[in-house]
Design an enzyme around this catalytic site. Structure first.
Site, PDB file in Angstrom:
ATOM      1  N   LYS A 142       0.837  -1.206   0.000  1.00  8.46           N
ATOM      2  CA  LYS A 142       0.000   0.000   0.000  1.00  8.46           C
ATOM      3  C   LYS A 142       0.869   1.253   0.000  1.00  8.46           C
ATOM      4  O   LYS A 142       0.569   2.236   0.648  1.00  8.46           O
ATOM      5  CB  LYS A 142      -0.931   0.007   1.210  1.00  8.46           C
ATOM      6  CG  LYS A 142      -1.758  -1.269   1.339  1.00  8.46           C
ATOM      7  CD  LYS A 142      -3.180  -1.070   1.600  1.00  8.46           C
ATOM      8  CE  LYS A 142      -4.063  -2.295   1.412  1.00  8.46           C
ATOM      9  NZ  LYS A 142      -3.462  -3.614   1.318  1.00  8.46           N
ATOM     10  N   ASP A 191      -2.250 -14.698  -6.727  1.00  9.08           N
ATOM     11  CA  ASP A 191      -3.462 -14.575  -7.548  1.00  9.08           C
ATOM     12  C   ASP A 191      -3.275 -15.129  -8.970  1.00  9.08           C
ATOM     13  O   ASP A 191      -4.256 -15.390  -9.664  1.00  9.08           O
ATOM     14  CB  ASP A 191      -3.893 -13.106  -7.647  1.00  9.08           C
ATOM     15  CG  ASP A 191      -4.029 -12.450  -6.274  1.00  9.08           C
ATOM     16  OD1 ASP A 191      -4.394 -13.157  -5.321  1.00  9.08           O
ATOM     17  OD2 ASP A 191      -3.748 -11.238  -6.149  1.00  9.08           O
ATOM     18  N   GLY A 196       0.256  -4.805 -10.395  1.00  8.12           N
ATOM     19  CA  GLY A 196       0.219  -3.428  -9.896  1.00  8.12           C
ATOM     20  C   GLY A 196       1.615  -2.915  -9.603  1.00  8.12           C
ATOM     21  O   GLY A 196       2.008  -1.826 -10.057  1.00  8.12           O
TER      22      GLY A 196
END
Ligand code: F6P
Length: 370
Positions: A78, A141, A117
């Site tokens: 983050k 994922d 990302g």
């Protein structure tokens, strides 16, 4: 005497099994080219810190680490430097500090191990900061484009299948429906693979809409045929039947997946009257001992990434395609998000096993019938 080439390595985004195998392979391969390797702490946060937070890694330091879960370098998921979350809640562009960090460390090239990302952010930094950059795909994922497998997926899959095996015993003992919610972000790779390997009777993934009535029909049919239990696997990004996303906001204001398993479990119990329990597998999928396949993939990617640097090939990502390690333009790898192929072999296999995977278009079904 010519200066030794100095390369950096960082791990970015959610941790997963196999990251330490990558780091070890990079250090070992770099030795062959007489390159120095700096391990950067906590992804781009280490390059933002002053002094830059990085350690010189040698073969001794990385000895045996391929057995450990997580990453010895630390990571963050983050801390986008282009919109960096400040303590007062504001988002500030701190990319220039990160770019300077690379140059302060005197790096000739950087290896970034990340999901789609992180790789997109790192590429943007590399272009703006004139970095020589090579990417390695990692994510439980398995949603990075241009590679069949990313580091970490196989470990997560093993954890999920082991959990399903254990849930099956308690489901049988109590004549229950057990619902297991798995991670995967916006793709259903973990759910479909674990569901098939773990013998689930219903598998719900975000790529395919479903009807609760048909979920329950599958469970009732099993009961009528004398099967006293059923196993349901749900990917975290599956929506409610009417298409509402199921997320929650934590006390830090972060929006997270979580809750679809309970929604499905409640509906099953309500509609079938069968006792149902729900388990959210959560971060266990990211931890644990890295599987042999993730160690192999991590080792192969680490070696290949250093080879690319030795050849001066940058702005590339190493990838696994057709049983080979290849390299692809990084731009291509981050251009699309990789979802489960609805007309692919896994969906055909699940349907062939009489597993309910949602409302698959009958036209498509004819073309993929196993
Ligand atoms: O991308 C990896 C992943 O584990 C996703 O499957 C999941 O949605 C997310 O990260 C969880 O992130 P966090 O560690 O911030 O809870």
């Amino acid at each position: 005497m010519p200066k030794r080439k100095r390369i950096g390595i960082l791990t970015s985004g959610g941790d997963c099994g196999g990251l330490n195998a990558v780091i070890r392979a990079v250090v070992r391969r770099a030795r062959d080219y007489d390159m120095e390797v700096y391990g950067i702490k906590d992804a781009t946060a280490g390059l933002m810190a002053r002094p830059v937070e990085a350690e010189l890694l040698d073969v001794k330091r990385v000895s045996g680490i391929l057995r450990y879960g997580g990453t010895i370098l630390g990571t963050v998921n983050k801390g986008n430097p282009f919109a960096y979350p400040m303590p007062d809640g504001s988002l500030v562009d701190r990319s220039a500090e990160v770019i300077t960090g690379y140059h302060r460390l005197g790096l000739d090239a950087l290896i970034g191990v990340g999901g789609d990302g992180s790789l997109a952010i790192l590429r943007q930094l590399a272009l703006q900061g004139d970095w020589n950059f090579v990417g390695i795909p990692k994510t439980i994922d398995n949603d990075v484009c241009a590679t069949e497998y990313s580091v970490g997926f196989n470990t997560a899959l093993s954890v999920a299948v082991e959990a399903l095996d254990q849930l099956t015993y308690t489901a049988i003992s109590h004549s229950r429906v057990m619902v297991m919610e798995v991670m995967g972000r916006d793709a259903g790779h973990i759910a479909i693979s674990a569901g098939i390997a773990g013998g689930a009777h219903v598998i719900l993934i975000p790529e395919i809409p479903y009807k609760l009535e048909n979920v329950c029909k599958r469970i009732r049919d099993r009961k009528e045929r004398g099967n006293n239990f059923s196993i349901v696997v749900v990917a975290e990004a599956v929506r409610t039947e009417s298409g509402e996303p199921v997320t929650y906001t934590n006390s830090l204001g972060q929006s997270l997946y979580g809750g679809i398993g309970h929604y499905i479990g409640n509906e099953i119990a309500l509609r079938t009257g069968i006792e149902t329990r729900v388990m959210v597998l959560g971060h266990l999928q990211r931890g644990g001992t890295p599987s042999p396949l993730d160690r192999l993939l991590g080792a192969a990617f680490g070696v290949a990434a250093v080879d690319l640097i030795a050849q001066g090939k940058y702005d590339r990502m190493v990838a696994w395609q057709n049983r080979r390690v290849v390299d692809v333009p990084l731009a291509e790898a981050i251009s699309q998000y990789r979802r489960v192929e609805v007309d692919g072999a896994l969906i055909a296999t699940a349907i062939g096993l009489n597993t309910y995977v949602g409302e698959v278009d009958p036209q498509l079904l004819r073309s993929i019938s196993p």
